[in-house]
Design a protein around this motif. Sequence first.
Motif, short mmCIF file in Angstrom:
data_model
loop_
_atom_site.label_atom_id
_atom_site.label_comp_id
_atom_site.label_asym_id
_atom_site.label_seq_id
_atom_site.Cartn_x
_atom_site.Cartn_y
_atom_site.Cartn_z
N SER A 24 17.43 33.46 52.66
CA SER A 24 18.49 34.14 53.40
C SER A 24 18.43 35.64 53.16
O SER A 24 18.53 36.44 54.11
CB SER A 24 19.85 33.60 52.96
OG SER A 24 20.90 34.30 53.61
N ASN A 28 17.48 38.61 56.08
CA ASN A 28 18.49 39.60 56.44
C ASN A 28 17.98 41.00 56.08
O ASN A 28 17.75 41.31 54.91
CB ASN A 28 19.79 39.31 55.68
CG ASN A 28 20.92 40.25 56.10
OD1 ASN A 28 20.71 41.19 56.86
ND2 ASN A 28 22.11 39.98 55.62
N VAL A 54 18.05 33.33 63.60
CA VAL A 54 19.31 33.46 62.85
C VAL A 54 20.47 33.01 63.72
O VAL A 54 20.56 33.38 64.89
CB VAL A 54 19.52 34.92 62.40
CG1 VAL A 54 20.89 35.07 61.72
CG2 VAL A 54 18.41 35.37 61.46
N ARG A 59 26.11 32.69 60.06
CA ARG A 59 26.06 33.79 59.09
C ARG A 59 27.43 34.40 58.90
O ARG A 59 27.83 34.71 57.78
CB ARG A 59 25.06 34.85 59.55
CG ARG A 59 25.06 36.09 58.64
CD ARG A 59 24.04 37.12 59.05
NE ARG A 59 22.69 36.71 58.70
CZ ARG A 59 21.61 37.46 58.92
NH1 ARG A 59 21.73 38.63 59.50
NH2 ARG A 59 20.42 37.02 58.58
#
Length: 342
Positions: A24, A28, A54, A59
């Motif tokens: 993750s 990002n 994504v 998120r």
Amino acid sequence: MSEQTIVTLRDVARAAKVHPGTASRAINPATRSQVKVATAERVLAAAAELGYRVNPIARSLRTNRSLTVGVLIPDLTNPFYPPIVRGVEDELSVASYVALVANTDNDAAKETRVLETLRERQVDGLIVMTAKRKHPSLVELAATGMPMVLVSRDVDGLKVSGVMLDDEEAIEMAVDALYGLGHRRIAHVAGPRTVSTAVSRRQAFLRATKRASGVSATVLESAQFSIEAGRIACGRLLEEHPDITGIVAANDMIALGCLSALAESGRSCPGDVSVIGVNDSQFLDHTAPPLSTVSVPKYEMGRSAAQLLLSQIQASGGRPAAEVRQMKPDLKLRGSTGPAPG
């Protein structure tokens, strides 16, 4: 995997042989620096091979963030603002943020409604080019803890981060340029006093002309930062002060209005009256005559504003102290300035 299979972050982590949390952070852009370069490259390669995308909703649920930022501009038709918005969008995209852009038409009531709408949409922060100097709604919103950055224009009583032009230096450049060309009867067609930049540029003009020996200074206010308002204001200026030979306009739109007023009055530019604007908006080198102006680093202002806002949003252990970044102007002399007549 087949096209019908939904690729999850766990699939990517498994393929890259890392923990899902590591995957993750690597995916990002805002947290990628927390992962070793080789690990991040392995995760990104696995994500690309699997076709991972994504999920912004997922998120936002994990981070309690919407990954959106509200951007308020006072006049979408003014070419000063699009390069700023472009800079904002480019910088935000690196951190996977999206800008929600709203035009307020220099209307404080409309701006207040837009602010409430953006708040309801749970934007993570605001970048504001506000319509008015006095804005209780913005002050109240900042007091709630909403991350906020002002661009170009300030608000009375609001102590937040901002990106501003050095108005003092910008106007001094314009006055000095006219003075160097022999102009001694110089006027400033100011913007409306309800806007902070109009006030700061008016004050800068008065200080600059006071320092310049032998200058007779005149100030006349335009009702708006627009071509038509500038034309009307300059027309009045020429009637009341026909001996003026140089004009420093508060922005390019007002300056273009001054060019129209000069043509209507039968005066030539720069033969009779020279004109300098502020902002260096697009296509000014194609006007007749090409408009001299003080250039503003608009794209860089937008990027800088987004950087300041993201630092607030992503801060842990308390929000950073308010920071004001002042951008430096650059004088661009074109065909609308020349030696003083006579």
